[in-house]
Design a protein around this motif. Sequence first.
Motif, PDB file in Angstrom:
ATOM      1  N   UNK A   1     -97.292 -71.257 -28.978  1.00  0.00           N
ATOM      2  CA  UNK A   1     -96.520 -72.155 -28.377  1.00  0.00           C
ATOM      3  C   UNK A   1     -96.967 -73.795 -28.575  1.00  0.00           C
ATOM      4  N   UNK A   2     -97.941 -73.930 -28.230  1.00  0.00           N
ATOM      5  CA  UNK A   2     -98.614 -75.447 -28.449  1.00  0.00           C
ATOM      6  C   UNK A   2     -98.667 -75.885 -29.687  1.00  0.00           C
ATOM      7  N   UNK A   3     -99.047 -74.920 -30.532  1.00  0.00           N
ATOM      8  CA  UNK A   3     -99.239 -75.310 -32.066  1.00  0.00           C
ATOM      9  C   UNK A   3     -97.959 -75.825 -32.775  1.00  0.00           C
ATOM     10  N   UNK A   4     -96.927 -75.571 -32.045  1.00  0.00           N
ATOM     11  CA  UNK A   4     -95.612 -76.233 -32.666  1.00  0.00           C
ATOM     12  C   UNK A   4     -95.685 -77.877 -32.611  1.00  0.00           C
ATOM     13  N   UNK A   5     -96.491 -78.260 -31.297  1.00  0.00           N
ATOM     14  CA  UNK A   5     -96.707 -79.610 -31.115  1.00  0.00           C
ATOM     15  C   UNK A   5     -97.699 -80.453 -31.891  1.00  0.00           C
ATOM     16  N   UNK A   6     -98.247 -79.720 -32.654  1.00  0.00           N
ATOM     17  CA  UNK A   6     -99.540 -80.253 -33.478  1.00  0.00           C
ATOM     18  C   UNK A   6     -99.380 -81.435 -33.923  1.00  0.00           C
ATOM     19  N   UNK A   7     -98.249 -81.516 -34.531  1.00  0.00           N
ATOM     20  CA  UNK A   7     -97.948 -82.836 -35.684  1.00  0.00           C
ATOM     21  C   UNK A   7     -97.598 -83.882 -34.688  1.00  0.00           C
TER      22      UNK A   7
ATOM     23  N   UNK B   1     -90.212 -73.061 -17.420  1.00  0.00           N
ATOM     24  CA  UNK B   1     -89.442 -73.024 -18.946  1.00  0.00           C
ATOM     25  C   UNK B   1     -88.514 -74.190 -19.223  1.00  0.00           C
ATOM     26  N   UNK B   2     -87.918 -74.893 -18.025  1.00  0.00           N
ATOM     27  CA  UNK B   2     -87.162 -76.021 -18.031  1.00  0.00           C
ATOM     28  C   UNK B   2     -87.617 -77.126 -18.690  1.00  0.00           C
ATOM     29  N   UNK B   3     -89.170 -77.421 -18.178  1.00  0.00           N
ATOM     30  CA  UNK B   3     -89.997 -78.336 -18.757  1.00  0.00           C
ATOM     31  C   UNK B   3     -90.470 -78.259 -20.053  1.00  0.00           C
TER      32      UNK B   3
ATOM     33  N   UNK C   1     -89.344 -79.583 -25.859  1.00  0.00           N
ATOM     34  CA  UNK C   1     -88.677 -79.258 -27.183  1.00  0.00           C
ATOM     35  C   UNK C   1     -87.581 -80.092 -27.634  1.00  0.00           C
ATOM     36  N   UNK C   2     -86.780 -80.467 -26.658  1.00  0.00           N
ATOM     37  CA  UNK C   2     -85.722 -81.485 -26.918  1.00  0.00           C
ATOM     38  C   UNK C   2     -86.336 -82.917 -27.650  1.00  0.00           C
ATOM     39  N   UNK C   3     -87.154 -83.163 -26.704  1.00  0.00           N
ATOM     40  CA  UNK C   3     -88.003 -84.493 -27.004  1.00  0.00           C
ATOM     41  C   UNK C   3     -88.794 -84.786 -28.247  1.00  0.00           C
ATOM     42  N   UNK C   4     -89.288 -83.406 -28.702  1.00  0.00           N
ATOM     43  CA  UNK C   4     -89.685 -83.012 -30.112  1.00  0.00           C
ATOM     44  C   UNK C   4     -88.826 -83.838 -31.343  1.00  0.00           C
ATOM     45  N   UNK C   5     -87.390 -83.714 -30.889  1.00  0.00           N
ATOM     46  CA  UNK C   5     -86.385 -83.951 -32.298  1.00  0.00           C
ATOM     47  C   UNK C   5     -86.055 -85.552 -31.839  1.00  0.00           C
ATOM     48  N   UNK C   6     -86.527 -86.170 -30.830  1.00  0.00           N
ATOM     49  CA  UNK C   6     -86.410 -87.706 -30.639  1.00  0.00           C
ATOM     50  C   UNK C   6     -86.160 -87.879 -29.050  1.00  0.00           C
ATOM     51  N   UNK C   7     -86.460 -89.190 -28.904  1.00  0.00           N
ATOM     52  CA  UNK C   7     -86.480 -89.816 -27.521  1.00  0.00           C
ATOM     53  C   UNK C   7     -85.113 -89.416 -27.055  1.00  0.00           C
TER      54      UNK C   7
ATOM     55  N   UNK D   1     -89.168 -98.845 -20.180  1.00  0.00           N
ATOM     56  CA  UNK D   1     -89.491 -99.724 -18.852  1.00  0.00           C
ATOM     57  C   UNK D   1     -88.105-100.252 -18.263  1.00  0.00           C
ATOM     58  N   UNK D   2     -87.301-100.218 -19.149  1.00  0.00           N
ATOM     59  CA  UNK D   2     -85.821-100.732 -18.771  1.00  0.00           C
ATOM     60  C   UNK D   2     -85.159-100.092 -17.506  1.00  0.00           C
ATOM     61  N   UNK D   3     -84.776-100.721 -16.353  1.00  0.00           N
ATOM     62  CA  UNK D   3     -83.988-100.055 -15.300  1.00  0.00           C
ATOM     63  C   UNK D   3     -82.959 -98.946 -15.804  1.00  0.00           C
ATOM     64  N   UNK D   4     -82.370 -99.496 -16.749  1.00  0.00           N
ATOM     65  CA  UNK D   4     -80.710 -98.877 -17.093  1.00  0.00           C
ATOM     66  C   UNK D   4     -81.442 -97.661 -18.061  1.00  0.00           C
ATOM     67  N   UNK D   5     -81.873 -97.970 -18.966  1.00  0.00           N
ATOM     68  CA  UNK D   5     -82.153 -97.276 -20.145  1.00  0.00           C
ATOM     69  C   UNK D   5     -83.570 -96.878 -20.293  1.00  0.00           C
ATOM     70  N   UNK D   6     -83.974 -95.636 -19.622  1.00  0.00           N
ATOM     71  CA  UNK D   6     -85.482 -95.313 -19.831  1.00  0.00           C
ATOM     72  C   UNK D   6     -85.859 -94.154 -20.311  1.00  0.00           C
ATOM     73  N   UNK D   7     -85.695 -94.292 -21.899  1.00  0.00           N
ATOM     74  CA  UNK D   7     -85.804 -93.318 -22.769  1.00  0.00           C
ATOM     75  C   UNK D   7     -86.947 -92.565 -22.800  1.00  0.00           C
ATOM     76  N   UNK D   8     -87.072 -91.054 -22.554  1.00  0.00           N
ATOM     77  CA  UNK D   8     -88.317 -90.535 -22.480  1.00  0.00           C
ATOM     78  C   UNK D   8     -88.778 -90.138 -24.001  1.00  0.00           C
ATOM     79  N   UNK D   9     -90.168 -90.080 -24.003  1.00  0.00           N
ATOM     80  CA  UNK D   9     -90.851 -89.875 -25.172  1.00  0.00           C
ATOM     81  C   UNK D   9     -91.737 -88.953 -25.146  1.00  0.00           C
ATOM     82  N   UNK D  10     -91.877 -87.903 -25.957  1.00  0.00           N
ATOM     83  CA  UNK D  10     -92.846 -86.881 -25.922  1.00  0.00           C
ATOM     84  C   UNK D  10     -94.461 -87.640 -26.442  1.00  0.00           C
TER      85      UNK D  10
END
Lengths: 128, 128
Positions: B84-90, A17-19, A24-30, A64-73
């Motif tokens: 659940x997965x469908x929320x990420x379709x876009x 559930x944490x993952x 879900x958080x990354x869906x709104x931005x890196x 790839x930056x060592x300090x700031x490695x933003x995660x992206x969905x």
Amino acid sequence: MTSTETLNLTFAALADPTRRAILGRLASGNASVNELAAPFKMSLPAVSKHLKVLERSGLISRGRHAQWRPCRLKARPMKEAVDWLERYRRFWEESFDRLDDYLQKLQAQNLQPKEKPQRKKTHGNHKK
Amino acid sequence: MTSTETLNLTFAALADPTRRAILGRLASGNASVNELAAPFKMSLPAVSKHLKVLERSGLISRGRHAQWRPCRLKARPMKEAVDWLERYRRFWEESFDRLDDYLQKLQAQNLQPKEKPQRKKTHGNHKK
């Protein structure tokens, strides 16, 4: 990765559930690891561990930056998961149909007079 | 079960290729543990363990007779997983769009004259 490996890693990654919340958080931005860790009250190493699982499954990528490695969905592996699940669609739709048939049968029985005529009434709730 | 628990158990159950194969077999009809074990060259206890995981997640149910306990596919938890997965379709559709944009851009660059005019040609395969 073979399709089997993709499914193994994707489903395993999504089982936590944490993952799922991180995705879900990354869906709104890196976001950086710090930003991701904040709402979970988890240690950074614990969050990093989850991110590694997500990265290995291809569900996220990291800068790839060592300090700031933003995660992206990266939702592509989810498509493979949905495609696999969709093969079973007729089974879950059938089960809804069967439930519907059953409820209609129940209602029909309820509306038919049995031993003695009874007033039509709506279905009562059964309590255990 | 809460929705979170259903997703946890369903995704965890689906993360194993043998369990997915068992579900595939059950899609063509109910089967006993012996019948399920046959194609996998696994011990009955190993198969039973997988069946327990599938049963706990609600993906299969088992008959009640001691000798003959046929397993039956129950696809309902898969619906929750797909929802659940469908929320990420876009996101996965976007990633296809981005790839498409990129390929078109590449092709456009290829068709434009650079240093010296060149004949229009179709895209060559890049070999590493």
